[in-house]
Write an enzyme that holds these catalytic residues in place. Structure first.
Site, PDB file in Angstrom:
ATOM      1  N   LYS A 109     -46.014  -8.697  -7.403  1.00 47.71           N
ATOM      2  CA  LYS A 109     -45.742  -9.705  -8.423  1.00 47.71           C
ATOM      3  C   LYS A 109     -46.977 -10.529  -8.784  1.00 47.71           C
ATOM      4  CE  LYS A 109     -40.782 -10.089  -7.429  1.00 47.71           C
ATOM      5  NZ  LYS A 109     -40.445  -9.393  -6.189  1.00 47.71           N
ATOM      6  N   LYS A 149     -48.518 -15.025  -2.043  1.00 47.60           N
ATOM      7  CA  LYS A 149     -47.275 -14.276  -2.252  1.00 47.60           C
ATOM      8  C   LYS A 149     -46.885 -13.495  -1.007  1.00 47.60           C
ATOM      9  CE  LYS A 149     -43.801 -13.028  -4.700  1.00 47.60           C
ATOM     10  NZ  LYS A 149     -43.027 -12.935  -3.447  1.00 47.60           N
ATOM     11  N   SER A 195     -43.356  -6.998  -2.594  1.00 52.78           N
ATOM     12  CA  SER A 195     -43.347  -8.014  -3.651  1.00 52.78           C
ATOM     13  C   SER A 195     -44.686  -8.697  -3.896  1.00 52.78           C
ATOM     14  CB  SER A 195     -42.291  -9.080  -3.336  1.00 52.78           C
ATOM     15  OG  SER A 195     -41.003  -8.603  -3.638  1.00 52.78           O
ATOM     16  N   SER A 250     -39.384 -15.002  -5.375  1.00 57.16           N
ATOM     17  CA  SER A 250     -39.649 -13.563  -5.398  1.00 57.16           C
ATOM     18  C   SER A 250     -38.545 -12.810  -6.129  1.00 57.16           C
ATOM     19  CB  SER A 250     -39.812 -13.015  -3.973  1.00 57.16           C
ATOM     20  OG  SER A 250     -40.474 -11.771  -3.993  1.00 57.16           O
TER      21      SER A 250
END
Length: 374
Positions: free
Chosen positions: A62, A221, A59, A114
């Site tokens: 992202k 992140k 993720s 997320s």
């Protein structure tokens, strides 16, 4: 002052190659298969471990999703959630068809919770679908000069052609931090996002534990899949120094990042290299009572150093000469500080430090005759 179309670079003070690594083999004992630590403003690599290895990134994908969305649309636009836009699996912000959210609210769900549903919905809204959106992600990667990165989706789910490197992921994060709105989103710990109306809110909490446990953390992140393992991009800022750390496939990622950031803050510092009022350049003066004028920095200029070595460049942009009359404080040019990739970090004005009057022209007999008829 008369205007000049062309400006010239008078001098360059500092320059260090982009990917010089100032660290030795420390820190040791990292759990990550791949890791990197960079100084954010210049992009200088402070430490790396197999940072060019192509690996899945889960993720942390992202980050690029958010970059493309911020570039392609107004963040205040309203998005109507569709059934097709939320048919995915994995982590979620629990969107429901028919709800209306702004692009910015979806970005909070994307970066804090997320949400794979937020990623898919944004891809549909921006490009009509995830496949078309992935093409935009790859185009953006090319524009950033990322040669070892490929995207198949907007969420970070595993794919054969979905990978990056720790180094290139750090550069993506660097770009995201340059965007003030994205930087604010990524540093947010918790937020309440309304769905159907102001009374109907859901509370989002950032998955990035470092925001609570490491002083100065400002993002970025988290990510995890079975194939990619634990992936983490973090950023922290202290005393004018901003660092970005990346680990891929790191079972002990929280400790890895604390180790990397501690190491970075021990090596990297911010220092004033030119003080406000110091001379930047001296320019020849045309038609004045002085032959030249000193031009000074309007503000302090700071640079980042790694182990004492300056890792940015400064250039003075000013005309080749200047016409009188000149007033003290008059703008004559600028000083530009750039990172190792040429990206502008900061600018400050260059000002004349004194008044210089126009030199009187001695009148000829012809001038005197003309005066009679004026």
């Amino acid at each position: 002052m008369k205007k000049f179309i062309c400006f010239i670079v008078i001098f360059t003070l500092f320059f260090i190659e982009s990917f010089d690594v100032f660290a030795d083999n420390t820190p040791t004992g990292l759990s990550a298969a791949s890791a990197i630590l960079i100084e954010a403003s210049s992009g200088t690599v402070v430490f790396e471990k197999s940072a060019s290895a192509k690996l899945p990134m889960a993720s942390t994908t992202k980050i690029m999703t958010a970059l493309v969305v911020a570039e392609e649309c107004d963040l205040d636009e309203t998005v109507v959630i569709t059934e097709s836009g939320i048919k995915t699996h994995g982590s979620s912000m629990y969107l429901k068809a028919g709800e209306r959210l702004t692009v910015k609210e979806l970005l909070y769900g994307l970066m804090l919770a997320s949400g794979n549903d937020a990623a898919l919905m944004l891809a549909e809204y921006v490009a009509g679908g995830e496949q078309a959106f992935s093409k935009l992600m790859n185009i953006k990667a090319q524009k950033l000069g990322l040669k070892s990165t490929s995207f198949e989706n907007a969420s970070g789910l595993d794919g054969e052609n979905h990978y990056t490197t720790a180094h290139e992921l750090a550069l993506m994060a660097r770009q995201a931090l340059f965007n003030e709105v994205l930087a604010d989103i990524m540093s947010t710990k918790t937020i309440s996002v309304h769905y159907e109306n102001k009374e109907n809110c859901r509370h989002l909490k950032n998955h990035n534990r470092l925001l609570w446990t490491y002083d100065g953390t400002i993002g970025v992140k988290t990510g995890f899949t079975k194939k990619a393992g634990r992936c983490l991009v973090s950023a922290a800022e202290r005393n004018g120094v901003k660092l970005i750390a990346v680990t891929l496939n790191a079972p002990n990622d929280w400790n890895d990042h604390k180790t990397l950031l501690d190491y970075g803050f021990s090596k990297v510092s911010s220092k004033i290299i030119n003080k406000r009022g110091e001379r930047a350049v001296s320019l020849p003066v045309i038609s004045g009572y002085a032959e030249s004028v000193d031009c000074v920095f309007a503000d302090d200029i700071k640079a980042i150093t790694v182990d004492g070595a300056v890792c940015s460049s400064i250039t003075i942009e000013a005309p080749q000469f200047i016409f009188a009359p000149i007033e003290k404080g008059q703008l004559v040019g600028k000083a530009v500080v750039r990172g190792n990739d040429g990206q502008i970090i900061t600018e400050t004005e260059i000002l004349a430090d004194k008044n210089i009057e126009l030199k009187s022209k001695k009148k000829t007999i012809f001038d005197k005759i003309l005066d009679i008829f004026r």
